[in-house]
Write an enzyme that holds these catalytic residues in place. Structure first.
Site, PDB file in Angstrom:
ATOM      1  N   ASP A   8       1.002  -1.228  -0.162  1.00 51.41           N
ATOM      2  CA  ASP A   8       0.085   0.245  -0.087  1.00 51.41           C
ATOM      3  C   ASP A   8       0.779   1.237  -0.248  1.00 51.41           C
ATOM      4  OD1 ASP A   8       0.835   0.252   2.702  1.00 51.41           O
ATOM      5  OD2 ASP A   8      -1.044   0.290   3.529  1.00 51.41           O
ATOM      6  N   CYS A  65       3.048  -3.222   3.881  1.00 56.32           N
ATOM      7  CA  CYS A  65       2.384  -2.342   4.360  1.00 56.32           C
ATOM      8  C   CYS A  65       2.763  -1.459   5.501  1.00 56.32           C
ATOM      9  CB  CYS A  65       0.736  -2.386   4.720  1.00 56.32           C
ATOM     10  SG  CYS A  65       0.356  -3.290   5.914  1.00 56.32           S
ATOM     11  N   THR A  67       2.349  -1.627   8.721  1.00 53.53           N
ATOM     12  CA  THR A  67       2.806  -2.733   9.958  1.00 53.53           C
ATOM     13  C   THR A  67       2.487  -4.067   9.299  1.00 53.53           C
ATOM     14  OG1 THR A  67       0.441  -2.964  10.711  1.00 53.53           O
ATOM     15  CG2 THR A  67       1.694  -1.359  11.801  1.00 53.53           C
ATOM     16  N   HIS A  98       6.898 -24.446  10.728  1.00 50.47           N
ATOM     17  CA  HIS A  98       5.694 -25.197  11.281  1.00 50.47           C
ATOM     18  C   HIS A  98       4.224 -24.938  10.802  1.00 50.47           C
ATOM     19  CE1 HIS A  98       7.950 -24.647  15.351  1.00 50.47           C
ATOM     20  NE2 HIS A  98       8.715 -25.538  14.510  1.00 50.47           N
ATOM     21  N   HIS A 133       3.778 -31.330  12.158  1.00 50.18           N
ATOM     22  CA  HIS A 133       3.122 -29.905  11.918  1.00 50.18           C
ATOM     23  C   HIS A 133       2.118 -30.209  10.996  1.00 50.18           C
ATOM     24  CE1 HIS A 133       6.297 -28.017  14.320  1.00 50.18           C
ATOM     25  NE2 HIS A 133       7.241 -28.725  13.375  1.00 50.18           N
TER      26      HIS A 133
END
Length: 153
Positions: A8, A65, A67, A98, A133
């Site tokens: 973004d 972006c 965060t 994992h 996993h």
């Protein structure tokens, strides 16, 4: 590897350099936008990348972006996608090993480009561990099934 990438406005500054970095590693990169740092809505770009990964048109996705949080929330809602915000190379390693993560969401505002390159390296080079996993990833993916009624109490 074919990688879909988008950002973004808050992640745009790192996107061109990341594209060049990925190409330099020999990857095919599909830039899904935006084309400028003008304000835009991150869910639109997260959706584009997530759908490319879910359809198999790209093997992995990278979203940048401010965060990484909004991108991850959006991308992870697309069936077949396992997206997460990753802030360290160690977390990127574990995300792949994992969780068989396929869409990486990183911060363009709070994480330096040098650290983001390390995160991307781990994301692209770490193999899924399988084994114990595998069943857990299958349980994660059952949430994509609209007929799954949740875990009984």
């Amino acid at each position: 590897m074919k990688i879909a990438i988008a950002s973004d406005h808050a992640g745009f500054d790192q996107k061109p350099a990341m594209i060049e970095y990925l190409k330099g590693l020999g990857h095919e990169v599909v830039d899904l936008g935006p084309d400028s740092a003008e304000r835009c809505d991150y869910p639109d770009y997260a959706d584009k990348v997530a759908r490319r990964v879910a359809s198999g048109d790209a093997e992995r996705g990278v979203l940048i972006c401010g965060t990484g949080i909004g991108m991850a929330l959006t991308a992870d809602k697309v069936a077949g996608v396992r997206a997460a915000v990753i802030q360290t190379p160690q977390f990127a390693h574990l995300f792949r090993e994992h969780n068989n993560g396929n869409v990486l969401c990183i911060s363009g505002r709070f994480t330096t480009f040098e650290v983001n390159k390390q995160i991307v390296d781990e994301f692209l080079t770490t193999e899924f561990g399988g084994g114990r996993h595998e069943g857990r990833v299958q349980k994660i993916m059952r949430e994509d099934d609209p007929d799954f009624g949740g875990v009984e109490e």
